[in-house]
Design an enzyme around this catalytic site. Sequence first.
Site, PDB file in Angstrom:
ATOM      1  N   TYR A  45       0.836  -1.198   0.000  1.00 10.98           N
ATOM      2  CA  TYR A  45       0.000   0.000   0.000  1.00 10.98           C
ATOM      3  C   TYR A  45       0.878   1.259   0.000  1.00 10.98           C
ATOM      4  CZ  TYR A  45      -3.564  -3.513   0.562  1.00 10.98           C
ATOM      5  OH  TYR A  45      -4.363  -4.610   0.356  1.00 10.98           O
ATOM      6  N   ARG A  95       3.071  -1.339  11.005  1.00 10.91           N
ATOM      7  CA  ARG A  95       3.143  -2.654  10.354  1.00 10.91           C
ATOM      8  C   ARG A  95       3.996  -2.577   9.091  1.00 10.91           C
ATOM      9  NH1 ARG A  95      -1.186  -7.219   8.197  1.00 10.91           N
ATOM     10  NH2 ARG A  95      -0.576  -8.729   9.778  1.00 10.91           N
ATOM     11  N   GLY A 116      -4.646 -14.351  11.945  1.00 13.16           N
ATOM     12  CA  GLY A 116      -5.657 -13.873  11.025  1.00 13.16           C
ATOM     13  C   GLY A 116      -6.707 -14.919  10.718  1.00 13.16           C
ATOM     14  N   ARG A 117      -6.404 -15.810   9.775  1.00 11.25           N
ATOM     15  CA  ARG A 117      -7.396 -16.789   9.326  1.00 11.25           C
ATOM     16  C   ARG A 117      -7.950 -17.628  10.478  1.00 11.25           C
ATOM     17  NH1 ARG A 117      -3.642 -18.396   4.253  1.00 11.25           N
ATOM     18  NH2 ARG A 117      -2.125 -17.619   5.762  1.00 11.25           N
TER      19      ARG A 117
END
Length: 378
Positions: free
Chosen positions: A187, A234, A329-330
Amino acid sequence: MSNYPRLFSPLKVGDLHLSHRVVLAPLTRLRSTQPGDIPNHLNAEYYSQRTSPGALMISEATQISRQGKGYPAAPGIHSAEQVEGWKLVTEAVHAKGGFIFLQLWHVGRASHTSLHPETGLPVSASAIVTADGSKAFTADFQQVPFETPRPLETSELPGIVADYRRAAENAKAAGFDGVEVHSANGYLLDQFLEDKTNHRTDAYGDSIENRARLLFEVVDAVVEVWGKARVGVRLSPYGKFGDMGDSNPVALFSYVLQQLSAREIAYAHLVEPRVGAAGAGAPIDDSQPRTSHIFRKAFAGVLISAGGYTAKTAEETIAESYADAVAFGRLFIANPDLPERFRRNTELNTPDRSSFYGGSEKGYTDYPSLDQSTATLQ
């Protein structure tokens, strides 16, 4: 007695005292209320389900401006309505004794004009389009080729920093406990950091120090709002998501982490490149470098590591001092009571990838907790 004593030992992060080291990773789910990208009661339920006393939650990536938006139905933090919506979430987390940081996000080139027609083309460090075959999302959830981004003028960069500052102020008004600056996964801030996407020749390009300049200006602005003890950053060294790369990642990210360490921020959050697809579905690749090993010495503060961990590997990583906490996360998507499942060493629900992005309750708030599973069996 837990099988994972280090994972369930207390940890001080900035001026917060965590009861354990199982962190909710920032997870894009694309379920905000439209129009307006406004968090809602369903989002509050989702975060509440995943909160435990003394736990640290990091919100899904949240755009700091219309220009910063890259995905339909991702939430924002730049309007009064969004601030009010996020209050539902922070109040729900605090009611269960948890802490929550808001992840501040500008996607840069990873966008499409249809998401912000009033601001035109996506922007980046340089006019370089992704060449890895990945696609952009349009405002109506269609996937199309990425557009060539417009390079930001040097004169525009103070405005970008001001957008981050306003977003940090709005996060405070919404009741968050701190903010995480998203400088990972391809990003905008990552696009300035890495030389595959930054071909600038001004004060924000060429040398490592110049390419890191925008990130540090953003971090310093956010610290002015929150104080250093409530700010995290991050990073994703070696990450390939978004067609990223750098010619010397060790030198680049060692410098960045050393500078962040000198600022004494609350934590640095590193994404392991074995999950380089950042949730896009590629299998875990354990042959990749271990960023927690390579960069641990560059940062003196709390280090959070994320990417493909199990309870066992998280325990080992903390025991070996390569990280102080681990973000999941997952596994957290499918197991709202993940810390308790780890603590009891019980079976885990399997995540349904087809419901990760967009939709409503299905695959979001309907995964059973241990208590619900037990009640069903009885």
